[in-house]
Each structure stands twice: as structure tokens, then as C-alpha cells.
Design an enzyme around this catalytic site. Structure first.
Site, PDB file in Angstrom:
ATOM      1  N   ASP A   1      -4.334   3.267  14.206  1.00  0.00           N
ATOM      2  CA  ASP A   1      -3.458   3.794  13.164  1.00  0.00           C
ATOM      3  C   ASP A   1      -3.918   5.201  12.820  1.00  0.00           C
ATOM      4  O   ASP A   1      -4.749   5.784  13.530  1.00  0.00           O
ATOM      5  CB  ASP A   1      -3.425   2.861  11.943  1.00  0.00           C
ATOM      6  CG  ASP A   1      -4.753   2.783  11.206  1.00  0.00           C
ATOM      7  OD1 ASP A   1      -5.701   3.521  11.546  1.00  0.00           O
ATOM      8  OD2 ASP A   1      -4.844   1.977  10.253  1.00  0.00           O
TER       9      ASP A   1
ATOM     10  N   ARG B   1       0.857  -1.190   0.000  1.00  0.00           N
ATOM     11  CA  ARG B   1       0.000   0.000   0.000  1.00  0.00           C
ATOM     12  C   ARG B   1       0.890   1.236   0.000  1.00  0.00           C
ATOM     13  O   ARG B   1       1.690   1.449   0.902  1.00  0.00           O
ATOM     14  CB  ARG B   1      -0.929   0.024   1.210  1.00  0.00           C
ATOM     15  CG  ARG B   1      -1.743   1.328   1.280  1.00  0.00           C
ATOM     16  CD  ARG B   1      -3.004   1.240   2.110  1.00  0.00           C
ATOM     17  NE  ARG B   1      -2.773   1.182   3.541  1.00  0.00           N
ATOM     18  CZ  ARG B   1      -3.739   1.378   4.460  1.00  0.00           C
ATOM     19  NH1 ARG B   1      -4.988   1.641   4.076  1.00  0.00           N
ATOM     20  NH2 ARG B   1      -3.468   1.283   5.741  1.00  0.00           N
TER      21      ARG B   1
END
Length: 528
Positions: free
Chosen positions: A442, A159
Site C-alpha cells: 500500500d 480510517r
């Protein structure tokens, strides 16, 4: 700094092996070729936000109706992405990568984005680790232990960072390069041919897309990159995270733009919740309750995930479920039991709904998720053939935030502040994935915390004791939570982390008069 025809790369011990002259020229070409389109797309985001601030709401696009009604499908997936029933995610840190690749998951997503703090060292070491993993030369000796890859490992997917983020350590013609193009360009240059020779390929996750024009830019980048190094078009395979409310209205179009390179969509649930508060921040009808009340079963979240599954399967693409934030605690059996129950329920719902796979953040959760998907998939690799004709989702359904229920509570406020401060201190110290109160936090979950507080202040939300949420109340609670965290960690550990900087950033993004687009943008200015 190192220069090559107007390109300046910050110093790093790994610089010469990653930014070889050829790799540097390749990245420079990508940035120069596509930077104007990227800038235009980011400008269009700001223009559209101004319209949302004035009351406009998204809808399915009339100009792309033919795409939505067409019978096209995406290209078939490669063999090692046919079965994605459990995907594990984490930052591209060497030990974490070895453990994740060995975890028994079918796919490992090496994440340069929301679970990484984009220090220059993290980004450079991450590139080395991805290159070594592709070559199956990823090993580590630490604290007297050897870590090596198993004979069979998860399929590697990377990613990149989002279109909005700069990489200031790569200056091209006097301007910071696009972090997306730096991440993609280096991974692709160093690993694409090697991956293809080994029977896999250059596989990516694409974050934060807001519309199909942004998907089109990625497709153009893919075609250009494949031509530049001489691999066939279609070698790249990409899964798009649907983690913005605007992208939910353009899922067909996003798949269509990437149809030769697409392997499906993923329900990026935490960023999606954040985007709802962000895009409609000025509208009291979109004020979210406590984060714990915004579950995957509330109407607007249910609509988005079911529409994603139906859309993907109609196009022969994978629909991948989202991340459960609960994580086990090997030192606390009760916490672990609760976490496993929550994850089991979440993954059972996704599998029953028609998802072809799901995400976990911890190796101990791979088997838990796999059991739920095995029960539905059996020996089959996926359930793409399950078309879900029963799913009918309107624009109003996607926007039905007012049906969420729940409430704004003092406990929710203090939790948001606590999590925001703890996470930012972790991020600023170089760690982008933080286990806080047995949840994996996160950047996306931190964005929810701060955006909710901003909304509650803006709209004068009432707590359960009829206290109005104000900037002064938030400042007092920030001070309280700073003290509580210091007591919890101990003075020495507290002093070792950048809590004062975390506090400044947190107050900037919660108390500003205008909604700050991403908290990582002001925070990035404080990183090495």
C-alpha cells in the site's frame, strides 16, 4: 461544479445523494471552523522537521510529565469494540467490503487512506458503501453472482485520510478542503445516528498523527460534530495509529487528549519505518538497510511496540498489532504455506507480547491470526488487564536504529524500484492496494521503498559489491525494471497502466535534492 455559499463540489453521479445541502453545510462548517488550526499544525510539522534536519532528536516531553505519571484512564469501550482480536482492513470498495464484513474478523476497517487511491470516484463510491454498510443495505450483483451481508458481520470502523492531504474536489472559499474533514464529516453526517440506533456507533481510525496537539484537534472536531447533530459526546470512538516516530514519544498524551473518545492505539508498522527514514533523512545514523531486514524484532521496532502495549494497558485502552504484509496465493500452495507460517509467527509474537488484537489484509488470514490470539485470550475479550510492568523503554531505545543490522544490497535496491513502480502505476490507475510478489503493498510500503533509495543516494551507501548507490545507478535500474515489468506483464497490459507517469513520480521522490514529504502529494496531482 455545484455551489453552496462558497462551497464548490466536483461533479459525480453520486454527488447529490452524498453532498446533500445539509451534508455540504455540515462539512463546510467543519472545514471553516478547524482549518486555521490544521494549517498551524502542518506549519509546526515543517518547523520541527527543520530542527530535525539540524540535529534535534525527539524525547519525552517535560511539559507533559504529569500526564504520563497520572492515574487517568480512557473511557470504557462500547460492547462491539470490546473484542478486537482480529481486524481486517481494505479499501471501501463494495465487493471487498462485503467479503471483509463477512470474513469472520471482529472488526473491518474501511480504509480511505493508505490502501485507497483517492480518485474522486473511489472517494464518492466509498462514502456510498460505508453509508449502505451502516444501514445493512450493502449488496452487489456482479458476473452473475450475488454478494450480500451475513446476519453477523464485523464491526465497521473507518480510517480517514491524514491531516496533510487535500481534497481538491471540495473547494471551500476558493481553497481545497481538508481530506480528513471531508472523509470524517460525510461518514459521520450520514451514518452516526443510524449506527447508534443499531447498537453500534461512529468508529474511526486516525492516521499519520505526529503529536498530541494533532490528537487534540481531532478531539475538538469530534466534540463539535457530536454537538452539531445532537448525539452525546463520547459517541465517537477512535483508535490512533502510532505510525510516526514522533508520536511514539507522546502515546500517553495522545490517549489523554482523546480519552473520552479513545479505544486505543495501533502499531502502524510500515508507516513507522518510513517515518524514521523521513524524519532523520539527513543523518547517516538513521540509514535503513534493505526493507526485508527491518523486521518487527529489531531493537527500535521492538521498543516501540512494547511501549505501545504497556502505555495502552496502563490507560485501559486496546493495543492493536500491525499488518503482516504476507498474503496467500490460492494458485500457489507453496507461496501460501510460507505466507501462513510468517503470519502465524507474527501474530503469535503480538499475542504473547500483550496485544489485544491484530490486523490482516486478506480473508484467508483471519483464522490464522485468530488461532494465535485465541490461544492467549481464551474466552476473554482482550488482555487490557495485563499491565507489562517489565517494559522500560527510553528515548534512546526508540531511536536505536543503528542497532538494526542488515545491509544495503543490489537485490534490495531493485526490489524497492520494482515495487515502487508497480505500486505507483496501480495507485495512479485507481487501485491503492496491490498484491505484488505475494506481498500486500500500500502507500506506506511504497513510501519505505522510495525513502530508502533517497537515503542510500544521499549518504552514498555501499552495495555488497562495493558499488556506491548514486542517482545515475538508480536511473539505470529504473530503466531496467521498467523493461522487466513490461516483459512480465506483456506489452498490452503494460501499456494499459500509467507506467510513464509512475516513473516520473518515482524519480521525483527518489532523486530530488530535498526529501519530498509524501509521495502521494505529487502523485495526487495526476489523479482524476
Amino acid at each position: 461544479m455545484s455551489g453552496l455559499d462558497g462551497i464548490e463540489i466536483s461533479d459525480h453521479p453520486r454527488r447529490e445523494e452524498i453532498f446533500t445541502p445539509e451534508a455540504t453545510a455540515f462539512v463546510g462548517d467543519l472545514v471553516r471552523t478547524f482549518r486555521d488550526q490544521r494549517i498551524d499544525l502542518l506549519r509546526n510539522r515543517r518547523i520541527r522537521q527543520q530542527k530535525f534536519d539540524s540535529g534535534l532528536r525527539p524525547d519525552f516531553l517535560p511539559e507533559t510529565a504529569e500526564i504520563r505519571s497520572g492515574t487517568w484512564t480512557v473511557a470504557p469501550p462500547p460492547k462491539d469494540l470490546m473484542d478486537r482480536r482480529v481486524e481486517i482492513t481494505g479499501p471501501p470498495e463494495r465487493k471487498m467490503m462485503i467479503n471483509a464484513l463477512n470474513s469472520g474478523a471482529r472488526v473491518f476497517m474501511a480504509d480511505f487512506e493508505d490502501s485507497s487511491s483517492p480518485t474522486w470516484d473511489n472517494m464518492m463510491e466509498g462514502q456510498v458503501n460505508v453509508r449502505d454498510a451502516t444501514c445493512r443495505d450493502l449488496s452487489l450483483r456482479r458476473s452473475g453472482k450475488n454478494y450480500t451481508l451475513n446476519d453477523e458481520t464485523a464491526t465497521l470502523v473507518v480510517r480517514t485520510r491524514g491531516w496533510h492531504l487535500p481534497e481538491r474536489h471540495v473547494q471551500i472559499d476558493g481553497r481545497p478542503a481538508s481530506a480528513s474533514l471531508v472523509d470524517f464529516g460525510l461518514v459521520f453526517f450520514h451514518s452516526a445516528r443510524e449506527a447508534l440506533d443499531r447498537g453500534t456507533g461512529p468508529y474511526f481510525y486516525l492516521p499519520k498523527l505526529e503529536n498530541h496537539h494533532e490528537a487534540r484537534l481531532w478531539n475538538d472536531v469530534f466534540c463539535h460534530a457530536q454537538d452539531a447533530i445532537g448525539v452525546p459526546r463520547g459517541s465517537i470512538k477512535a483508535t490512533v495509529l502510532i505510525e510516526t516516530i514522533t508520536a511514539a514519544f507522546e502515546m500517553d498524551e495522545i490517549l489523554y487528549e482523546l480519552r473520552d473518545h479513545s479505544t486505543g492505539l495501533n502499531a502502524g508498522r510500515w508507516d513507522y519505518i518510513f517515518s524514521v527514514g523521513k524524519k532523520f533523512n539527513s543523518d547517516p545514523a538513521f540509514v535503513l538497510p534493505d526493507r526485508a531486514d527491518v523486521s518487527m524484532t529489531v531493537p527500535f521496532m521492538r521498543a516501540y511496540t512494547e511501549l505501545m502495549i504497556a502505555t495502552c494497558h496502563r490507560r485501559k485502552a486496546h493495543a492493536i498489532g500491525g499488518m503482516a504484509a504476507f498474503i496467500p496465493n490460492r494458485r500457489d500452495p507453496e507461496v501460501t504455506a510460507r505466507a501462513l507460517t510468517k503470519v502465524k509467527e507474527d501474530k503469535r509474537r503480538e499475542a504473547n507480547d500483550g496485544c489485544d488484537g491484530t490486523w490482516v489484509a486478506h480473508p484467508d488470514l483471519v483464522t490464522v491470526a485468530e488461532i494465535e490470539f485465541n490461544a492467549i485470550l481464551g474466552q476473554g475479550p482482550n488482555q487490557v488487564d495485563r499491565l507489562r510492568p517489565d517494559v522500560v523503554v527510553s528515548g534512546d531505545d526508540l531511536l536505536a536504529v543503528d542497532l538494526t543490522g542488515g545491509s544495503v544490497t543490489r537485490a534490495g535496491l531493485t526490489t524497492n524500484i520494482y515495487v515502487g513502480l508497480r505500486y505507483l502505476a496501480s495507485w495512479l490507475s485507481g487501485s491503492g492496494a496491490a498484491a505484488i510478489n505475494n506481498l500486500m503493498e500500500d502507500a506506506a510500503t511504497a513510501e519505505i521503498s522510495r525513502s530508502q533509495i533517497w537515503q542510500w543516494i544521499r549518504h552514498g551507501s555501499l552495495l555488497e559489491d562495493d558499488t556506491i548507490v548514486t542517482a545515475d545507478l538508480v536511473r539505470r535500474e529504473v530503466a531496467n525494471q521498467m523493461g522487466a515489468i513490461a516483459d512480465e506483464l506483456g506489452n498490452e497490459a503494460f501499456a494499459d497502466l500509467p507506467f510513464e507517469e509512475a516513473r516520473r513520480v518515482f524519480e521525483q521522490v527518489t532523486l530530488s535534492s530535498e526529501f519530498v514529504e509524501f509521495l502521494t502529494l505529487p502523485a495526487y496531482e495526476l489523479l482524476d
